[in-house]
Design an enzyme around this catalytic site. Structure first.
Site, PDB file in Angstrom:
ATOM      1  N   GLY B 148    -111.781  81.978  34.492  1.00 29.65           N
ATOM      2  CA  GLY B 148    -112.967  81.136  34.420  1.00 29.65           C
ATOM      3  C   GLY B 148    -113.414  80.974  32.986  1.00 29.65           C
ATOM      4  O   GLY B 148    -113.062  81.748  32.099  1.00 29.65           O
ATOM      5  N   CYS B 149    -114.231  79.951  32.761  1.00 29.69           N
ATOM      6  CA  CYS B 149    -114.657  79.634  31.397  1.00 29.69           C
ATOM      7  C   CYS B 149    -115.592  80.713  30.842  1.00 29.69           C
ATOM      8  O   CYS B 149    -115.372  81.230  29.749  1.00 29.69           O
ATOM      9  CB  CYS B 149    -115.318  78.264  31.351  1.00 29.69           C
ATOM     10  SG  CYS B 149    -116.585  77.990  32.609  1.00 29.69           S
TER      11      CYS B 149
END
Lengths: 346, 346, 346, 346
Positions: B148-149
């Site tokens: 995930g970012c």
């Protein structure tokens, strides 16, 4: 009509004072000063005010100013403020000063973070202008020190919890984000459109921003004991608005509704503080142009921390609007006079 | 030339994969899918790619896809991903999956935060695609779960300090801010221009964002013991960029330069991590469009806390760029192939 | 590797030259100058270039520069340029000058709009660097005058129609809008974030912008007779991008498809011009960071006018990208070398 | 207190009506409707109005509405408007309709650009609500058709010149740019933040925007003969504001000051039109949130054309503010009631 002057009218807080005073039915803007733009009509410096004010900026000459007005907003940088304010008070004028010069109870703190103080006696009588905390003293004051923008948003959010003793004062971490108007209207590369737009950064990281001691003064006062905080400001790619996200460890059971009630009760009769319900979150765009402070409280049960989010328009409740609120109290006007506009969204 | 397909090409991560693959000299984009826009040229969905790709979007038909390509980027939402990926692997293809479906070592965690997992055996073999930590395993993998970012920006910043044991894992507070592209390209009122511009807010406050367990999985792995964090995301009025501001209490002397050296040493040979010197601060606009993660470390001596600021472009190092970095490792290409563009500023 | 220098590296076009040269495999940036920031690493002035260039800015000393590089980009203001360029040419160097100093065939026009010209002989040999029109001359040139940003977007759009004689040259009205990077990186109040964001205005209205004579020179050349235009520039609240909306009366039947074919045929083999089909409209965000010029043509049958919309990134095709395209031609490199990146969207 | 209702309160013009009515001391907002958000407090749909209105949205049931209010703002899309308005009028209510349904004198024009008209008799009595032109008729009206945003900015700028006969009506070219709030609050990909920010484009090019016939109706009325124009709208990356740049050929000597005097004389007593002096240019940010229309006039002597630049806030003077101005006239209130706020800048 009260005759009012703005000293330092060419900055964003000066322009905002003028905008708000245009809509105030008890006052008349009779003078404005700008060292750099003498003899320029204020409506040329701020074209949105065209047809709204005929005031022409003059040099900040106290002898002349005291003839022109009875109430003064001093919107010049710190240091310059403490040079000007004594002359106004001695002439029997009332003053709201928007600089940091008169905000500190302990001048050693001021002198540690700023510079030597040249008007200590006047500083001693100044009242810190957060009406939600010092309303009665403000009513009696002839000099009010208008709070900093970050300290306003933070103090209003944390105050009720500190007073109730439900958080650990040693655990407070404040991650704050401000719009670019807070950096002022001076020409600078760092605040050019192309440098700021579509970007985001922290600045003055590590507890070195000068609002830190002001925040700690306020929180210590409310907690009844010394409070030290971590405070990190950031620069948002928008003009107006501060959002402070505040973390603290709970010393009581993690009952979100009960904690939120502390805020609700505390601000029930306050015209400019809105406590949000349920899982609603404040947003800077919902207070834009208004004197509101919107606050939400959430409990993170996993870590037993409370998270407060608090938003203001940094040049209204964080500066010029709060200054007018203070003037209203000092002059016996309705506290909300000139400040009743709803926020502008979108 | 490796034949590559993008499953779910119409979202922002899909478009960004296509943009980056245009500049990769070892691969050819041979297929792209979009359930909603079948038979539409990708360059009509993303007009910036006009003249750069002739691919026409098709339905996500695995039987057809395995004829068209040998390497797959799966950029569909979680749940949909675990329906598609097994069919690709069984046909001998390699896959980088950008959803959350294969990121968790402990599927009970996944199932607590997401939904029942329907491909547990495949999940067991997936490698978590943070090359700076799992590079060798990624080289051997046929399925990589792209991080995930938020977890990417946070894990890279905190990792070296946790591994060195210099911070208290129980004290970690993460205040993260993301650009709006992270919310995807679906029509919604909340992400309309007028709702987001000139505004700022927190969301999913109180430890409820689904990236929380992914962050904690990563940090626990690095710390060698369970770590629980406070994580609060915010929405920035800009397209690309994440800045995470991370607070932790030091367990050692507050020696800023020594702590910064931990980061410098750790990332000395990493092509995409830049550790900043002195009091420089990263900014999202300095990594825009690139695969860089820029990190700064500051010590607040007053509170004995360390403050890390870490920025990435959320759809490059936070998604599509990191996915290509993983593909490069999985396929034996130069790790930086297709990712050498300098950031775009201003 | 060709040794390349940027004279005037601290402005936005200088920074953009450095960014693009980072990705050019035939050149090496060996020198950069900045009068105001001597001895400062370019990567400190432009932190996005950290780890990408080790060049340190020096004073613009021609004697030293000719030792350091063989090809020069001159990105200083007009007047300064014509002081520097002769010394470079006399040393046998090749130069692309990005100022207005060498753009005019008729120096009386230059002197009317700018100032006395001090290097008329050199001006006489300079080639106007619009490759789509003067490609062969550029290949032979040792001095290329890089076009202005507005003239580039306008000339490419109108050229084919003027050459085909299908519009009335006396009817041309150009309404152009530019991003703020066009105003440069100098500190100024007018281009502060708070002054520009969320706002829009025209400037230099009434045919007084200095790009007017450059546009007219180009259009007159293409039409084969003198052309006078109405040109009004506007300032957009975005960093990069120009969109020119161009109106002209048709002298032929209003056959949209036939007119569009004039553009398509003309630019069929051009690597950086994309002519749009049907009713598609270009947008600045679809060329951001790239060297593309996107053009659409529409006929308004009600008024028998043609409307052209043309977009470029003002600091790529409108400045630094086009300068590199010119260098490529002058040095026998592939014309697209260093310019193959797809646009960055969103 | 006049009881006022907003039909269609959830769109941006509905929300803006509510904002402005909060500050109007002669009216009370007693009802609001929203088909999609029935039973939702208006302050939940528009959180900036928290504590300012307790109105809860209901379905648009005419029978119920006529009990609740005496004056109606109809802010629903065209077609829906002409279904609702007759029922309100028949109950003796006064209405300002913000759709296009009652703007056209010639219903054939309406039916050509929109759809069949189902209330032609009511259309015949409606007054076009541009107070600067139709003030006296508005005072007498029970139904006012509030003008479109583009037509307002354009008609006010061109009117005095057309009436004075100093420009060629066949030469008018209008290049207009609007903020994104004009596209409404409906979920759509095209108006997502990431699609609009940092970008710019034209739309409905070629004389096909539906405001074209409304503009031509107004200009023809003022010119006393049929006027056909070229009108090209563009989408600005900002929320509020329209700037129209208007070109026309002069039929008289190019005396800028004399032409400007035509505007000044015409609008001398108008509270909401500000004609700019000298070479000042209007900017959308100087009218933000206000009911002002700022106009500048410049002559291009080289082409003998006049260039008008005219700005309004598209959802104030271009919609909700003008609607309230019309209500004030229809109800005998001070024309500026509720509209006296100074613009918000920055």
């Amino acid at each position: 009509m009260l005759r009012v002057a703005i000293i330092g009218a060419s900055g964003y807080t000066g322009g905002e004072l003028a905008r708000l005073l245009c809509n105030h039915d008890r006052v008349e803007l009779t003078a404005a000063t700008s060292r750099a733009q003498q003899n320029v009509p204020l409506a040329d410096i701020y074209p949105h005010l065209r047809n709204r004010t005929a005031v022409v900026c003059s040099a900040p000459d106290v002898a002349q100013l005291i003839e022109q007005a009875d109430f003064f907003f001093c919107a010049v940088p710190h240091k310059t403020a403490m040079d000007l304010v004594p002359g106004l008070l001695v002439s029997g004028k009332k003053v709201v000063d928007l600089s940091a010069d008169f905000r500190f109870r302990d001048l050693r703190v001021y002198e540690h973070w700023y510079q030597p103080h040249t008007a200590p006696q006047i500083a001693a009588e100044a009242v810190y202008g957060l009406p939600e905390i010092h309303r009665e003293a403000i009513r009696q004051a002839r000099l009010v020190a208008n709070p900093g923008c970050y300290p306003t948003s933070i103090t209003l959010a944390l105050g009720p919890l500190l007073q109730a003793g439900v958080i650990d004062p040693g655990s407070i971490i404040i991650d704050a984000k401000s719009g670019t108007s807070g950096a002022g209207r001076g020409a600078s590369v760092a605040t050019l459109f192309c440098e700021v737009t579509d970007g985001f950064r922290a600045y003055k990281v590590g507890g070195i921003h000068r609002h830190t001691p002001e925040i700690e003064q306020n929180l210590s006062h409310l907690a009844g004991r010394p409070v030290t905080v971590s405070f990190t400001p950031h620069l948002l790619p928008l003009s107006r608005g501060i959002l402070s996200t505040i973390y603290a460890s709970l010393t009581v059971a993690a009952d979100e509704e009960r904690l939120r009630d502390l805020l609700r009760q505390r601000y029930r009769d306050e015209p400019f503080v809105r406590v949000l319900d349920d899982d609603r979150q404040p947003a800077t765009q919902y207070v834009r142009g208004s004197n509101y402070c919107d606050i939400a409280l959430t409990v993170d049960r996993r870590t037993n921390r409370v998270i407060l989010t608090s938003v203001i328009d940094n040049i209204v409740k964080g500066a010029s609007g709060q200054a007018i609120q203070n003037m209203n109290l000092m002059c016996g006007f309705d506290e909300t006079a000139g400040l009743t506009q709803a926020p502008l969204f979108p």
